[in-house]
Design a protein around this motif. Structure first.
Motif, PDB file in Angstrom:
ATOM      1  N   VAL A 154      -9.293  58.697  86.857  1.00 22.52           N
ATOM      2  CA  VAL A 154      -9.191  57.238  86.740  1.00 22.52           C
ATOM      3  C   VAL A 154      -9.070  56.885  85.265  1.00 22.52           C
ATOM      4  O   VAL A 154      -9.903  57.294  84.446  1.00 22.52           O
ATOM      5  CB  VAL A 154     -10.417  56.521  87.347  1.00 22.52           C
ATOM      6  N   SER A 155      -8.015  56.152  84.912  1.00 20.49           N
ATOM      7  CA  SER A 155      -7.807  55.706  83.530  1.00 20.49           C
ATOM      8  C   SER A 155      -8.291  54.272  83.378  1.00 20.49           C
ATOM      9  O   SER A 155      -8.081  53.445  84.275  1.00 20.49           O
ATOM     10  CB  SER A 155      -6.327  55.789  83.153  1.00 20.49           C
ATOM     11  N   GLN A 193      -9.238  41.111  80.024  1.00 25.68           N
ATOM     12  CA  GLN A 193      -9.202  41.940  81.235  1.00 25.68           C
ATOM     13  C   GLN A 193      -9.201  43.422  80.893  1.00 25.68           C
ATOM     14  O   GLN A 193      -8.812  43.837  79.800  1.00 25.68           O
ATOM     15  CB  GLN A 193      -7.984  41.604  82.091  1.00 25.68           C
ATOM     16  N   VAL A 194      -9.658  44.198  81.864  1.00 24.11           N
ATOM     17  CA  VAL A 194      -9.620  45.659  81.828  1.00 24.11           C
ATOM     18  C   VAL A 194      -8.824  46.117  83.044  1.00 24.11           C
ATOM     19  O   VAL A 194      -8.973  45.546  84.130  1.00 24.11           O
ATOM     20  CB  VAL A 194     -11.048  46.244  81.884  1.00 24.11           C
ATOM     21  N   PHE A 195      -7.986  47.124  82.862  1.00 24.56           N
ATOM     22  CA  PHE A 195      -7.245  47.694  83.991  1.00 24.56           C
ATOM     23  C   PHE A 195      -7.780  49.088  84.307  1.00 24.56           C
ATOM     24  O   PHE A 195      -7.926  49.924  83.413  1.00 24.56           O
ATOM     25  CB  PHE A 195      -5.753  47.788  83.678  1.00 24.56           C
ATOM     26  N   LEU A 196      -8.075  49.319  85.589  1.00 26.72           N
ATOM     27  CA  LEU A 196      -8.425  50.645  86.085  1.00 26.72           C
ATOM     28  C   LEU A 196      -7.238  51.155  86.890  1.00 26.72           C
ATOM     29  O   LEU A 196      -6.729  50.442  87.771  1.00 26.72           O
ATOM     30  CB  LEU A 196      -9.670  50.592  86.981  1.00 26.72           C
ATOM     31  N   GLU A 197      -6.781  52.369  86.595  1.00 27.93           N
ATOM     32  CA  GLU A 197      -5.602  52.930  87.267  1.00 27.93           C
ATOM     33  C   GLU A 197      -5.881  54.363  87.714  1.00 27.93           C
ATOM     34  O   GLU A 197      -6.579  55.108  87.026  1.00 27.93           O
ATOM     35  CB  GLU A 197      -4.384  52.923  86.337  1.00 27.93           C
ATOM     36  N   SER A 198      -5.299  54.722  88.860  1.00 31.92           N
ATOM     37  CA  SER A 198      -5.428  56.096  89.356  1.00 31.92           C
ATOM     38  C   SER A 198      -4.332  56.361  90.380  1.00 31.92           C
ATOM     39  O   SER A 198      -3.893  55.451  91.082  1.00 31.92           O
ATOM     40  CB  SER A 198      -6.796  56.316  89.997  1.00 31.92           C
ATOM     41  N   ALA A 199      -3.930  57.616  90.466  1.00 34.11           N
ATOM     42  CA  ALA A 199      -2.979  58.018  91.505  1.00 34.11           C
ATOM     43  C   ALA A 199      -3.682  58.221  92.842  1.00 34.11           C
ATOM     44  O   ALA A 199      -3.025  58.339  93.876  1.00 34.11           O
ATOM     45  CB  ALA A 199      -2.257  59.296  91.092  1.00 34.11           C
ATOM     46  N   ASP A 200      -5.025  58.237  92.821  1.00 39.17           N
ATOM     47  CA  ASP A 200      -5.812  58.429  94.037  1.00 39.17           C
ATOM     48  C   ASP A 200      -6.566  57.136  94.349  1.00 39.17           C
ATOM     49  O   ASP A 200      -7.433  56.714  93.578  1.00 39.17           O
ATOM     50  CB  ASP A 200      -6.793  59.587  93.859  1.00 39.17           C
ATOM     51  N   ARG A 201      -6.258  56.536  95.482  1.00 40.30           N
ATOM     52  CA  ARG A 201      -6.843  55.242  95.815  1.00 40.30           C
ATOM     53  C   ARG A 201      -8.363  55.324  95.973  1.00 40.30           C
ATOM     54  O   ARG A 201      -9.096  54.436  95.540  1.00 40.30           O
ATOM     55  CB  ARG A 201      -6.205  54.694  97.100  1.00 40.30           C
ATOM     56  N   ARG A 202      -8.862  56.387  96.588  1.00 38.77           N
ATOM     57  CA  ARG A 202     -10.307  56.502  96.799  1.00 38.77           C
ATOM     58  C   ARG A 202     -11.058  56.618  95.473  1.00 38.77           C
ATOM     59  O   ARG A 202     -12.118  56.015  95.285  1.00 38.77           O
ATOM     60  CB  ARG A 202     -10.618  57.701  97.697  1.00 38.77           C
ATOM     61  N   SER A 203     -10.502  57.401  94.563  1.00 37.73           N
ATOM     62  CA  SER A 203     -11.139  57.540  93.250  1.00 37.73           C
ATOM     63  C   SER A 203     -11.179  56.194  92.535  1.00 37.73           C
ATOM     64  O   SER A 203     -12.183  55.854  91.887  1.00 37.73           O
ATOM     65  CB  SER A 203     -10.383  58.561  92.399  1.00 37.73           C
ATOM     66  N   LEU A 204     -10.097  55.447  92.656  1.00 36.80           N
ATOM     67  CA  LEU A 204     -10.056  54.131  92.018  1.00 36.80           C
ATOM     68  C   LEU A 204     -11.134  53.223  92.593  1.00 36.80           C
ATOM     69  O   LEU A 204     -11.855  52.549  91.850  1.00 36.80           O
ATOM     70  CB  LEU A 204      -8.669  53.504  92.209  1.00 36.80           C
ATOM     71  N   HIS A 205     -11.275  53.196  93.917  1.00 37.22           N
ATOM     72  CA  HIS A 205     -12.255  52.302  94.533  1.00 37.22           C
ATOM     73  C   HIS A 205     -13.688  52.723  94.200  1.00 37.22           C
ATOM     74  O   HIS A 205     -14.565  51.862  94.059  1.00 37.22           O
ATOM     75  CB  HIS A 205     -12.039  52.240  96.046  1.00 37.22           C
ATOM     76  N   ARG A 206     -13.923  54.024  94.052  1.00 33.64           N
ATOM     77  CA  ARG A 206     -15.255  54.464  93.627  1.00 33.64           C
ATOM     78  C   ARG A 206     -15.566  53.930  92.227  1.00 33.64           C
ATOM     79  O   ARG A 206     -16.678  53.471  91.950  1.00 33.64           O
ATOM     80  CB  ARG A 206     -15.345  55.992  93.659  1.00 33.64           C
ATOM     81  N   ALA A 207     -14.557  53.982  91.361  1.00 32.74           N
ATOM     82  CA  ALA A 207     -14.748  53.480  89.996  1.00 32.74           C
ATOM     83  C   ALA A 207     -14.958  51.967  89.992  1.00 32.74           C
ATOM     84  O   ALA A 207     -15.805  51.447  89.262  1.00 32.74           O
ATOM     85  CB  ALA A 207     -13.539  53.853  89.131  1.00 32.74           C
ATOM     86  N   VAL A 208     -14.185  51.252  90.814  1.00 33.49           N
ATOM     87  CA  VAL A 208     -14.335  49.793  90.882  1.00 33.49           C
ATOM     88  C   VAL A 208     -15.719  49.435  91.414  1.00 33.49           C
ATOM     89  O   VAL A 208     -16.377  48.510  90.907  1.00 33.49           O
ATOM     90  CB  VAL A 208     -13.231  49.171  91.765  1.00 33.49           C
ATOM     91  N   SER A 209     -16.197  50.158  92.431  1.00 34.14           N
ATOM     92  CA  SER A 209     -17.538  49.910  92.975  1.00 34.14           C
ATOM     93  C   SER A 209     -18.602  50.080  91.897  1.00 34.14           C
ATOM     94  O   SER A 209     -19.564  49.296  91.824  1.00 34.14           O
ATOM     95  CB  SER A 209     -17.828  50.864  94.140  1.00 34.14           C
ATOM     96  N   LEU A 210     -18.442  51.104  91.055  1.00 36.29           N
ATOM     97  CA  LEU A 210     -19.390  51.320  89.963  1.00 36.29           C
ATOM     98  C   LEU A 210     -19.362  50.138  88.995  1.00 36.29           C
ATOM     99  O   LEU A 210     -20.416  49.633  88.581  1.00 36.29           O
ATOM    100  CB  LEU A 210     -19.042  52.623  89.236  1.00 36.29           C
ATOM    101  N   TRP A 211     -18.162  49.682  88.628  1.00 39.38           N
ATOM    102  CA  TRP A 211     -18.038  48.522  87.744  1.00 39.38           C
ATOM    103  C   TRP A 211     -18.722  47.298  88.360  1.00 39.38           C
ATOM    104  O   TRP A 211     -19.447  46.571  87.676  1.00 39.38           O
ATOM    105  CB  TRP A 211     -16.553  48.219  87.484  1.00 39.38           C
ATOM    106  N   VAL A 212     -18.490  47.066  89.655  1.00 39.52           N
ATOM    107  CA  VAL A 212     -19.058  45.882  90.308  1.00 39.52           C
ATOM    108  C   VAL A 212     -20.588  45.962  90.318  1.00 39.52           C
ATOM    109  O   VAL A 212     -21.269  44.958  90.073  1.00 39.52           O
ATOM    110  CB  VAL A 212     -18.499  45.733  91.739  1.00 39.52           C
ATOM    111  N   GLN A 213     -21.143  47.142  90.583  1.00 35.60           N
ATOM    112  CA  GLN A 213     -22.604  47.294  90.577  1.00 35.60           C
ATOM    113  C   GLN A 213     -23.190  46.921  89.221  1.00 35.60           C
ATOM    114  O   GLN A 213     -24.209  46.226  89.132  1.00 35.60           O
ATOM    115  CB  GLN A 213     -22.976  48.735  90.921  1.00 35.60           C
ATOM    116  N   VAL A 214     -22.537  47.363  88.156  1.00 39.24           N
ATOM    117  CA  VAL A 214     -23.035  47.058  86.811  1.00 39.24           C
ATOM    118  C   VAL A 214     -22.803  45.586  86.476  1.00 39.24           C
ATOM    119  O   VAL A 214     -23.666  44.921  85.891  1.00 39.24           O
ATOM    120  CB  VAL A 214     -22.369  47.981  85.768  1.00 39.24           C
TER     121      VAL A 214
END
Length: 722
Positions: free
Chosen positions: A661-662, A681-702
């Motif tokens: 995830v970039s 804004q910050v952009f999160l990018e990944s070729a793997d959708r699941r990895s991206l959503h895991r990263a977004v979930s972490l951001w949302v928790q924080v």
């Protein structure tokens, strides 16, 4: 006491709160509960839940609206998926998907099934009224049908209620709760491509199968939709038909009423009155409405017997909600079709590159309509005019003005298209260079000459036109650029005898404006249309044979990687308005960048070639659809505060985000200031959708732990704007 999780319209992590009730309430039941000193509406999400809090300390449900039809399990599944995928509180997602009447903590009246009237066996052997009583005789003949609603009977005879009551008293009429839908045959004979497309969808009518219907403008995509819809409705299933814009609804409804006159339908969009919208929503839920037509919010309509979804103009950006719950209705429609096990047809002359890529990879089945449906119609002749060294008259080249005059003299109808409304984009001081800007946004104020106002088209801030420059006092202020009002004035001076109509959001603010416009066009009462995006798609004006596009390259200066795709779709769609009947169409596109590949593709009228080249570039850069994105945005009084906030979250989350995830940014948004707030804004990018959503979930928790009343933040999954 049984504990329940109740979804409330509250911006907390999940929006689910625990309440007690003496009996188990079914999921989907609406309730009224106390919350922070007032009574609010809620929806039962789960019953029989456990809590570490003593039962006596848990507040009770005040009222359970058990007499109402509850929201179905599949609807709750849809809402749950939306909340998870778009990282939005479940409670707020529930209420975003409901009409206004169901958001109130009070009962709603459930719609009763309509009655259909027909002659019974005794009535069918009676002598009909004499033919000299034309309307009465026609009413009697209409009652030989399988059943008609009173509204339909009143259109035949204004006294239908009285007459039906009289005949019922004599024992000749039967009232039915349902009638077989009346499906009139199509007035159009489908060509081979239309037949093949329709048959392909019909063959998949009992299974989930996404179809991409790619048809050039004027190829008759709507007739394919209608042909499949007729089969699904005749089989007793429901149909959901999604449109991108409200202004496309009246013209479509006219065709729907002609083809599906007896089918109970519901129309759902933001301009529908709140009470009517709630009742139509409930009619769909109860299965009373068999055909639902609506804009993006209609994707949440509960349909227990869903058999087909159609998404017209599937590429259109209007299907993406750009605030609060930032969902993409087209993508949710595909998810709903899979959930219901039914086909979905995504139609467009310029499909989104995401959908085209899926069709090329086999995820969607591609259906093509390569020719215009009208046998005499041909694709328009497109000319690209380099205006770099031409002297323009309020945006018009001499060639454009000459073509417009010639077409008017020859009895044709023209469309002048530009993507700006108002009189001119900006008010400029020639002495000091001051340009009137919005005090609340990073945008220029647009001059609206007739209203004597400057307006911001982003936050709607308005101010009177200044009589002098606020910086140097110069009273000679100049309107620079072209807007629809200025273009309209130029054409009225050039062709004073021509009937000219301006069509933009200012001139079509009321529902009756569109009906009046269609009537005038049908009566050949308009010679030149001046319009913005709302005229570019979906409309079918047989007499229109010339399109002139002004300032076509403005959007190519955007930093958004989707700008070429949007411009190509816009130009192809507006070009497709020309020459849809017997008269050959001509399109003149004015640009200062004639060598740009977009214009070569438009001139060739070749979408596949454009899509192939654009997708190759996207793949090289690993941009969507070859990767997935999420934008996390923050706004504050000062952009530095928003940047610092996002940097703090980034520093906390960075060690836990995988290498696949970039994270880019934070950076100020292209339009930094909007409605007195500054944005980053910050952009999160990944070729793997699941990895991206895991990263977004972490951001949302924080993000949820960093509570700062001065900072607002939002998450935009699959963003449409940079």
């Amino acid at each position: 006491m049984i504990l329940h999780h109740i979804a409330l319209n509250v911006p907390v992590s999940d929006g689910l709160f625990t309440y007690r009730h003496p009996t188990a309430l079914p999921a989907g039941c609406r309730v009224a509960v106390p919350f922070r000193g007032k009574t609010v509406a809620g929806v039962v999400w789960a019953s029989g839940v456990e809590s570490s809090i003593a039962v006596e300390k848990i507040l009770p449900v005040q009222t359970a609206f058990t007499e109402e039809a509850r929201l179905p399990e599949r609807w709750l599944e849809l809402v749950g998926f939306v909340a998870r995928y778009y990282h939005y509180p479940t409670g707020q997602t529930v209420f975003a998907a409901l009409p206004a009447g169901l958001k109130e903590p009070k009962p709603v009246e459930m719609p009763q099934p309509p009655l259909f009237y027909a002659l019974n066996q005794s009535g069918r052997v009676q002598t009909p009224p004499p033919q000299r009583f034309h309307k009465k005789h026609a009413l009697w003949q209409a009652l030989f049908s399988d059943g008609l609603e009173m509204a339909a009977l009143k259109r035949i005879h204004p006294q239908a209620p009285k007459l039906v009551q009289e005949w019922a008293a004599r024992g000749w009429i039967q009232a039915l709760n349902a009638a077989a839908p009346k499906l009139n045959p199509s007035e159009h004979m489908p060509n081979a491509a239309q037949q093949a497309a329709s048959q392909a969808v019909q063959a998949a009518c009992s299974t989930f199968q996404p179809f991409l219907l790619y048809g050039i403008t004027g190829s008759g995509k709507t007739e394919v939709y209608f042909d499949v819809m007729a089969e699904v409705l005749a089989a007793g299933r429901q149909v959901l038909f999604l449109l991108p814009e409200i202004n496309l609804t009246p013209q479509l409804l006219k065709r729907v009423r002609a083809r599906f006159a007896g089918v109970p339908a519901a129309v759902l969009h933001s301009q529908t009155a709140a009470g009517r919208r709630t009742q139509d929503y409930l009619r769909a839920l109860l299965g009373q409405a068999r055909l639902v037509i609506g804009t993006r919010l209609a994707v949440f309509t509960p349909l227990p017997e869903l058999g087909l979804i159609v998404v017209d103009e599937e590429h259109d950006g209007s299907f993406k909600q750009d605030n609060e719950l930032r969902y993409q209705a087209r993508d949710l429609a595909v998810w709903r079709a899979k959930q219901s096990g039914c086909p979905i047809v995504l139609g467009s002359a310029t499909p989104s590159l995401e959908s085209w890529h899926k069709a090329q990879s086999g995820a969607y089945r591609l259906l093509e309509l390569p020719q215009r449906a009208h046998t005499a119609a041909r694709p328009p002749q497109v000319e690209i005019l380099n205006t770099g060294r031409l002297k323009l008259d309020n945006g018009f080249s001499p060639q454009a003005l000459k073509l417009l005059q010639q077409n008017y003299r020859q009895g044709g109808m023209s469309l002048v298209y530009l993507n700006r409304r108002g009189f001119a984009p900006a008010l400029f001081c020639g002495d000091c260079g001051h340009v009137s800007g919005c005090p609340r946004c990073s945008a220029k104020m647009v001059l609206h000459q007739r209203a004597r106002q400057l307006r911001c088209h982003h936050c709607d801030y308005r101010s009177p036109i200044p009589y002098k420059c606020p910086e140097c006092g110069n009273q000679d202020l100049t309107a620079v650029g072209q807007g629809t009002q200025r273009v309209e004035e130029t054409l009225r001076a050039l062709m004073p005898e021509a009937a000219i109509a301006r069509v933009d959001r200012d001139s079509t603010a009321h529902q009756h404006n569109w009906a009046d416009l269609y009537r005038r066009i049908a009566d050949n009462g308009i010679d030149v249309l001046v319009g913005t995006q709302m005229l570019a798609k979906g409309h079918d004006f047989a007499r229109l044979n010339l399109v002139v596009v002004l300032n076509a390259d403005g959007s190519l200066y955007s930093a958004d990687f989707r700008a070429p795709e949007r411009l190509f779709a816009e130009l192809m769609q507006v070009s497709g308005r020309a020459g849809r009947a017997q008269t050959a169409g001509k399109v003149l596109i004015q640009t200062r960048l004639p060598e740009h590949p977009v214009f070569a593709a438009v001139k060739a009228q070749n979408y596949p070639a454009f899509a192939e080249a654009e997708l190759a570039g996207r793949e090289l850069l690993q941009m969507p659809p070859f990767a997935f994105q999420t934008a996390i945005r923050a706004d504050a009084a000062e952009v530095a505060d928003a940047m610092d906030f996002l940097n703090d979250i980034k520093s906390v989350t960075e060690p836990f985000i995988g290498a696949d995830v970039s994270v880019f940014g934070p950076a100020p948004m292209f339009m930094v200031r909007l409605a007195e707030r500054e944005r980053a804004q910050v952009f999160l990018e990944s070729a793997d959708r699941r990895s991206l959503h895991r990263a977004v979930s972490l951001w949302v928790q924080v993000l949820q732990q960093y509570r700062d009343s001065k900072i607002r933040w939002s998450v935009d999954v699959d963003p449409a704007e940079m």
